[in-house]
Design an enzyme around this catalytic site. Structure first.
Site, PDB file in Angstrom:
ATOM      1  N   LYS A 190       0.869  -1.175   0.000  1.00 49.74           N
ATOM      2  CA  LYS A 190       0.000   0.000   0.000  1.00 49.74           C
ATOM      3  C   LYS A 190       0.906   1.225   0.000  1.00 49.74           C
ATOM      4  O   LYS A 190       1.471   1.605   1.014  1.00 49.74           O
ATOM      5  CB  LYS A 190      -0.900   0.007   1.239  1.00 49.74           C
ATOM      6  CG  LYS A 190      -2.235   0.735   1.058  1.00 49.74           C
ATOM      7  CD  LYS A 190      -2.132   2.227   0.839  1.00 49.74           C
ATOM      8  CE  LYS A 190      -1.820   2.974   2.102  1.00 49.74           C
ATOM      9  NZ  LYS A 190      -1.829   4.470   1.869  1.00 49.74           N
ATOM     10  N   GLU A 266       9.382   1.345  11.072  1.00 46.02           N
ATOM     11  CA  GLU A 266      10.483   2.299  10.902  1.00 46.02           C
ATOM     12  C   GLU A 266       9.834   3.670  10.875  1.00 46.02           C
ATOM     13  O   GLU A 266       9.126   4.018   9.927  1.00 46.02           O
ATOM     14  CB  GLU A 266      11.255   2.008   9.612  1.00 46.02           C
ATOM     15  CG  GLU A 266      12.602   2.734   9.547  1.00 46.02           C
ATOM     16  CD  GLU A 266      12.503   4.095   8.888  1.00 46.02           C
ATOM     17  OE1 GLU A 266      12.523   5.106   9.650  1.00 46.02           O
ATOM     18  OE2 GLU A 266      12.415   4.165   7.661  1.00 46.02           O
ATOM     19  N   CYS A 301      13.419  10.869   7.190  1.00 45.70           N
ATOM     20  CA  CYS A 301      13.324  10.536   8.610  1.00 45.70           C
ATOM     21  C   CYS A 301      14.682  10.643   9.293  1.00 45.70           C
ATOM     22  O   CYS A 301      14.752  10.883  10.498  1.00 45.70           O
ATOM     23  CB  CYS A 301      12.741   9.145   8.791  1.00 45.70           C
ATOM     24  SG  CYS A 301      13.550   7.857   7.825  1.00 45.70           S
ATOM     25  N   GLU A 400       9.490  16.483  14.878  1.00 45.23           N
ATOM     26  CA  GLU A 400       9.932  16.198  13.513  1.00 45.23           C
ATOM     27  C   GLU A 400       9.184  17.113  12.547  1.00 45.23           C
ATOM     28  O   GLU A 400       7.950  17.095  12.477  1.00 45.23           O
ATOM     29  CB  GLU A 400       9.677  14.736  13.149  1.00 45.23           C
ATOM     30  CG  GLU A 400      10.212  14.373  11.774  1.00 45.23           C
ATOM     31  CD  GLU A 400      10.017  12.908  11.426  1.00 45.23           C
ATOM     32  OE1 GLU A 400      10.897  12.336  10.768  1.00 45.23           O
ATOM     33  OE2 GLU A 400       8.971  12.338  11.807  1.00 45.23           O
TER      34      GLU A 400
END
Length: 496
Positions: A190, A266, A301, A400
């Protein structure tokens, strides 16, 4: 790549006719007929309509994957034969490299040079590496008493659901798909609704390479609908996800609420990059810090978004990064000279601008950027942005941002640097610049991060694992260790 000019990329973009159909059981599927527009962030134009999947489409894809696993040839092939199929996929990806790079650049704004040179190299190498590894995995036969034989075998885990983000749509898909396929699993992928087209093309290429129907299925759709259906599906044995920590929590809930499938995550990061005054090359350290935060529009990331620099060299390093921010060429992703392309979309751009506004309100000093770029293009462009005088308690230093926004924090001694580096809920990656070998070892061990780069950043290859600690996730992508996520250990005890 060198022979393809900006004008040629523009011509190819106009001629491109991407398919938005799901790829289920080896064929394109329109599904329910619901669709959403794939909009290019470079100019706001619609690329095509993409089939919008829900529970029914996920059910069909999982059923195809289950048939392929339970009664199809894939798990029963000799590992060397599976490996040859993965190598064939790598070869076809190389043949279609320009088309894939163009698709990525159009759908998520990555500069075409980075898409072609960096991303496609990574995904091709990933399929090639696991193709070569497939027949080199070994089982165990522990030493037991003379009247018994013990066998420990690795068996494919079953149907894998893989949910991947838009920032590296094929690299991160490859990191899931290649080891899962090498192990003998079947997969339902997906992709992000922001980058479905390259994943769909990958699915078709894998089928063209000879992958049996149902072994790799690609279903489009929104995370809260298609992603949720995949996470809750009782016939999915393993779920592998790369994305935000918030969404990762949802997948753990989905597993608990369904069949207790194994979930590998992750997740996000707020990576520190520590520059000590004895860095072997201070100019290189500054240049790498700038490259690291601005590469891929900061949408990484592992982006070194917290620069921790010793107070004795902080001004020198910061000035060099500010100067680089001013020189960086921000523009059309299809121009091979572009160094920073478009943010993935207008919504994400506005979120990043919101973080910048909060940083100014909290008292950080804006040294570069801070606003939109490319006005009049219709695209979602942002200036490379640098803040200094950042306090550790500011949101700039804690959250973040996922954009080209650097926060500079000064420290006075090594203990303070380590404390600041670890003062985050994340633990994905870190950088350290020093000429002292003892310092390199001691600080690397003290940093709570899955990867520590010393006197470099974002380096490595497929021989080493990648993943995080703390709220940056669990499990590892890349390397032979990734196979562990997609296999089950079985013990067979034979009494002689």
């Amino acid at each position: 790549m060198r022979d393809i000019t900006h004008d040629e990329w523009l011509r190819r973009a106009k001629a491109l006719e991407p398919s938005g159909a799901h790829h289920i059981d080896g064929a394109g599927e329109a599904g329910s007929g619901a669709a959403f527009a794939a909009v290019s962030p470079r100019d706001g134009q619609v690329l095509t309509q993409v089939a919008d999947g829900g529970a029914a489409e996920v059910d069909a894809a999982v059923a195809a994957a289950r048939r392929a696993f339970d009664s199809g040839p894939w798990p029963r092939l000799a590992p060397a034969d599976r490996g040859r199929l993965l190598l064939r996929i790598a070869d076809l990806l190389e043949e279609r490299r320009a088309e894939l790079a163009l698709t990525i650049s159009l759908e998520m704004g990555k500069p075409i040079t980075d898409a072609y040179v960096v991303e496609l190299r990574a995904v091709i190498n990933t399929f090639r590496w696991y193709g070569q590894l497939a027949d080199k995995l070994t089982d165990e036969s522990p030493h037991t008493a003379p009247d018994a034989l013990a066998l420990v075998t690795r068996e494919p885990a079953g149907v894998v659901g893989a949910v991947v983000p838009w920032n590296f749509p094929l690299t991160l898909a490859g990191w899931k798909l290649a080891p899962a396929l090498a192990a003998g699993c079947t997969v339902v992928l997906k992709p992000s609704e922001n980058s479905p087209l390259s994943a769909l093309l990958l699915g078709r290429i894998a089928t063209e390479a000879g992958l049996p129907p149902g072994v790799l299925n690609v279903v489009n759709g929104e995370g809260p609908v298609a992603g949720r259906a995949l996470g809750l599906h009782p016939d999915v044995d393993v779920l592998a996800f790369t994305g935000s920590t918030a969404v990762g929590r949802h997948f753990l809930h989905y597993a608990a609420d369904s069949n207790l499938k194994r979930v590998w995550l992750e997740l996000g990061g707020k990576s520190p990059n520590i520059i000590l005054p004895d860095a072997p090359d201070l100019e290189k350290a500054a240049a790498t810090a700038a490259w690291g935060i601005f590469f891929n529009q900061g949408e990484m990331c592992t982006a070194p978004s917290r620069l921790l620099v010793h107070s004795s060299v902080a001004d020198r390093v910061t000035e060099a990064i500010v100067a680089r921010a001013g020189e960086l060429r921000v523009g059309d992703p299809l121009d091979p000279a572009t160094e920073m392309g478009a943010m993935v979309g207008e919504g994400h751009l506005q979120r990043v601008l919101g973080h910048i506004g909060t940083g100014i309100e909290e008292g950080a000093r804006l040294r570069a950027g801070g606003g939109r770029a490319g006005t009049g293009s219709g695209g979602s462009f942002l200036q490379p942005t640098v803040f200094d005088r950042v306090d550790p308690g500011m949101r700039l230093a804690r959250e973040e941002i996922f954009g080209p926004v650097l926060s500079v924090l000064a420290f006075d001694d090594l203990e303070e640097a380590v404390r600041l580096a670890n003062a985050t809920e994340y633990g994905l990656a870190a950088g350290l610049w020093t000429s002292d070998l003892s310092t390199a070892h001691r600080v690397s061990r003290a940093l709570r991060a899955g990867t520590v780069w010393v006197n470099c950043y974002e380096e490595g290859d497929l021989t080493v694992p990648f993943g995080g600690m703390k709220q940056s996730g669990n499990g590892r992508d890349k390397s032979a260790h990734a196979i562990e996520k997609y296999t089950e250990l079985k013990t067979t005890w034979i009494q002689l």
